[in-house]
Design an enzyme around this catalytic site. Structure first.
Site, PDB file in Angstrom:
ATOM      1  N   ALA A   1       0.821  -1.214   0.000  1.00  0.00           N
ATOM      2  CA  ALA A   1       0.000   0.000   0.000  1.00  0.00           C
ATOM      3  C   ALA A   1       0.857   1.267   0.000  1.00  0.00           C
ATOM      4  CB  ALA A   1      -0.946  -0.020   1.191  1.00  0.00           C
ATOM      5  N   HIS A   2       0.203   2.407  -0.051  1.00  0.00           N
ATOM      6  CA  HIS A   2       0.925   3.678  -0.165  1.00  0.00           C
ATOM      7  C   HIS A   2       1.804   3.957   1.055  1.00  0.00           C
ATOM      8  CE1 HIS A   2      -3.002   5.974   1.222  1.00  0.00           C
ATOM      9  NE2 HIS A   2      -2.708   4.993   2.025  1.00  0.00           N
ATOM     10  N   ASN A   3       2.946   4.536   0.777  1.00  0.00           N
ATOM     11  CA  ASN A   3       3.893   5.011   1.796  1.00  0.00           C
ATOM     12  C   ASN A   3       4.658   3.883   2.489  1.00  0.00           C
ATOM     13  OD1 ASN A   3       2.515   7.456   1.281  1.00  0.00           O
ATOM     14  ND2 ASN A   3       1.097   7.030   2.943  1.00  0.00           N
TER      15      ASN A   3
END
Lengths: 349, 349, 349
Positions: free
Chosen positions: C242-244
């Protein structure tokens, strides 16, 4: 496509967002960052109170935050009752996404009878089947395949390499990320003379306005009637939605969730990552499922449900598994103790 | 491609299916529906006795059902010993899928030495590599990539946007849904001087006749020998089948299952959704794995196995997790109670 | 593309690998196989001592193995301190992968300002966006989509049908398998007036040198800063990142794992199949997560962690689930027994 960048004075930005502000109205804002990383020309936000300590050291040009958080803050602040939503609006202002150019890329293959609005964008390497309808300002990114009879609503955006199967209907402003497959056949099989016979899947898929579908998610066509996502359903990556599932408006489903066939999920539900929901269930509105849970029964009361087990150090977990295997024996030992204590079997048993 | 629609008189339909019927031989049937939704010109079916109450109110033109269910039914019935399989055959009659037109779409890129049968269909935006063989009546849908040396059997159908890696062999009538990747490298890594070295994967994939592979499923090539699906294996969406796995005929695998490397699964197994099967195991014939289970050991007896935990209200589940963490302490308390009771430690301990 | 085959005398092979050997220096080796299947002209290897019994009956021309294993072996042996890594090098010699021909396939669509090194290979049906940079000897396989502003490093290989979203940076020698989506939007949503507002995702993805990404894996772009894989991270199929998320060098992640947003994973970690890791966690270096575990808390000590429950026969598992539901009641019964025994509540309670 790449986003552009714009610059605002703080006062202009506050005006554009309809927010009050504190601090220097002339501060120039042209970038975004985190509380830790933002430069003096960048905006950031504070929504989660846990990050409040980072305020003291932030170099950000402005912070979007609640008025009460701003009371003790010396920097510039945009005062918001809903900082995360206003943060989203701020990014839209600073990094406006350019509209895709209208028109059909010469490498795209379009069936003769497809109806494509003049304002729509059809990218490179796309294939569009017979009887397809693509409405105003819709964007079909590179390498998408749109099968026969599909309808793509106004301002919908298929980012690229999306597959939409025959007869599916996508609403307005729907966003579909790469790798998504909408309208593959559901998993319908009948055992006959010792082998499987495929049961043809003749329903399709209907996706309401403002839905967003994450990368590599799959949404199967219905067996007879349609698989349905109502409006504003938000689905993360690698989610599997089986045939005949019906998902209520505003429900959000995190990555790697699987929903088996014919299950109905209510409105405003939140399904956390990697959970599985069995088939033919009815989940009411406003249900939260925690991460990596297994839902095997219908749920008729709003609230939070789960069965995920947090990982422990392996040696401790292995001992716990041994204990689990002993529970049957423990039940007998408990009862025997109670009998020998002349308590008789517990009335709870 | 869209399916056509045909109309039958009930008597004709019964004849075509080889079934007895009750009711009006002239009833005209041209659609399909559910017990709840079917119109008077539509057929439906009753396979699961749980849906029998819906019979009383159905408006369907005809219901495919078992003879004993039909005894008290006033409407038209097609009498079947296997209603779900005959339902599949009925849909095939009413909604015949048109054969794809033979020929190669001008946008397809075909290697000079690929052998493509004249009756095969190659869709738009396809890429076919060197030495590929595509047999009679096979359909390669839009945007598929068929890498070098692949063989696609007679009447196989790759719906669209499928990737088939070098040297893979797909049998006759195999159906592959969009997003599937067959023959990517397995996950083979050797640690060397503090970093990973890739172990080249030189086996391929063999898929038997009549298999069906669901959307976004991945089947890796073998490390040395081939990854194998025997005939009539049915795989749902988003399943991961690692290198060297061998799956027996007629086994069905539901969505989101993962099967780790070198595991052998027998014939007529059923693996329910989101289960995981560890590597290097041997699962015998006729094993059923229930949903969201973790198979860590070989299984040598047919039957049903599982470890999925049904979700509960969160507060109750959290308390149960606390109890789990106390089991070690409980073991000591139980033993102490038994000793103080002069029972001595239980012989079961 | 198909691999070629070369033939070596054993003595030559040992020289090329820098290994000592025992046996016939003139033995001709031109194939590879398993201990069970290898023909007399084929090499195989023995790394796992569990397979030592198969040595007695192998017909292989040569076996790569540790010197101590070779002492009692009558056949030809290549003596290696790290047989699995030397096996990888042996395959590279016997089955050298031909370099892809430099150049751009005429069916590829390339933006005018894309910079593509003359030695790079761009396959059929590819789409390359504006401002893209593709470095020396990089291979972009058929049907890949490379969005605007992406940079693909030297000798990287995108096997085919890969999607790389705007601004992502892939390092040197990175291998990306079909169906991968790098740089789709992360799942960022703010609730506003009863509906979801999308939070624009303006970070990108950076993937270090020598990473490998398995088929149908998804790696989302960062919300503000980038999602990062350091060098030599190895990711299997159908993994969701997922993001980050930030993943340290040399970490290996098996199939079907999901990692939620903003989690940091250290170096030299190994995450086994189908595990889930919650968001905003910090996992230190050298952590092993066992299969199908749920990581809900940060981990600051190297070692092995898990929560996967091995499947059991269904009847036994159902009884165990009943026992689990009784634990609250058992806690009361235990305490009551202890009180009636005049032990008072246990000090562990």
């Amino acid at each position: 496509m790449q986003t552009a960048t714009r610059t605002f004075r703080l006062e202009e930005l506050a005006g554009a967002l309809g927010l009050a502000f504190t601090g220097n109205p002339d501060c120039s804002i042209r970038d975004v960052g985190t509380l830790d990383s933002a430069d003096p020309d960048a905006a950031t936000f504070l929504a989660n109170p846990a990050y409040k300590p980072a305020l003291a050291s932030t170099r950000a040009g402005v912070v979007v935050m609640k008025p009460d958080m701003a009371e003790t803050f010396n920097g510039n602040a945009l005062l918001s009752a809903n900082p995360y939503a206003d943060w989203a609006r701020l990014i839209e202002l600073l990094r406006p996404q350019p509209a895709a150019a209208a028109g059909i890329h010469p490498s795209a293959v379009i069936a003769d009878d497809a109806q494509i609005d003049d304002s729509a964008h059809i990218g490179a390497q796309v294939a569009v089947g017979a009887g397809v309808r693509i409405e105003a300002r819709a964007v079909i990114g590179p390498a998408c395949v749109i099968d026969d009879g599909v309808c793509i609503g106004e301002s919908a955006r298929l980012v690229g390499r999306v597959y939409v199967g025959g007869g599916a209907h996508l609403g307005r402003r729907v966003i579909v990320h790469p790798g998504v497959v909408i309208g593959a056949d559901g998993f319908g099989l009948a055992m006959e003379q010792g082998g499987w016979r495929k049961v043809p899947q003749v329903g399709s898929v209907r996706i309401g306005d403002d839905c967003e579908i994450g990368a590599n998610t799959t949404i199967d066509r219905g067996a007879i009637e349609d698989t349905v996502l109502e409006h504003d359903v938000r689905v993360d990556n690698q989610v599997q939605i089986a045939h005949n599932v019906h998902i209520g408006a505003h429900t959000a489903i995190a990555g790697c969730v699987g929903i088996a066939g014919s299950t109905r999920i209510g409105r405003y539900c939140m399904i956390a990552g990697a959970s599985g929901i069995a088939g033919h269930l009815d989940i009411c509105d406003s249900v939260i499922i925690t991460a990596m849970s297994t839902v095997l029964d219908s749920i008729d009361q709003p609230g939070e449900y789960g069965s995920g087990i947090p990982a422990r150090p392996h040696a401790r977990w292995k001992r716990l598994l041994v204990r689990l295997g002993q529970l049957d024996e423990w039940a007998r030992r408990l009862r025997r103790l109670e009998q020998s204590n002349n308590n008789g079997p517990s009335r709870h048993e």
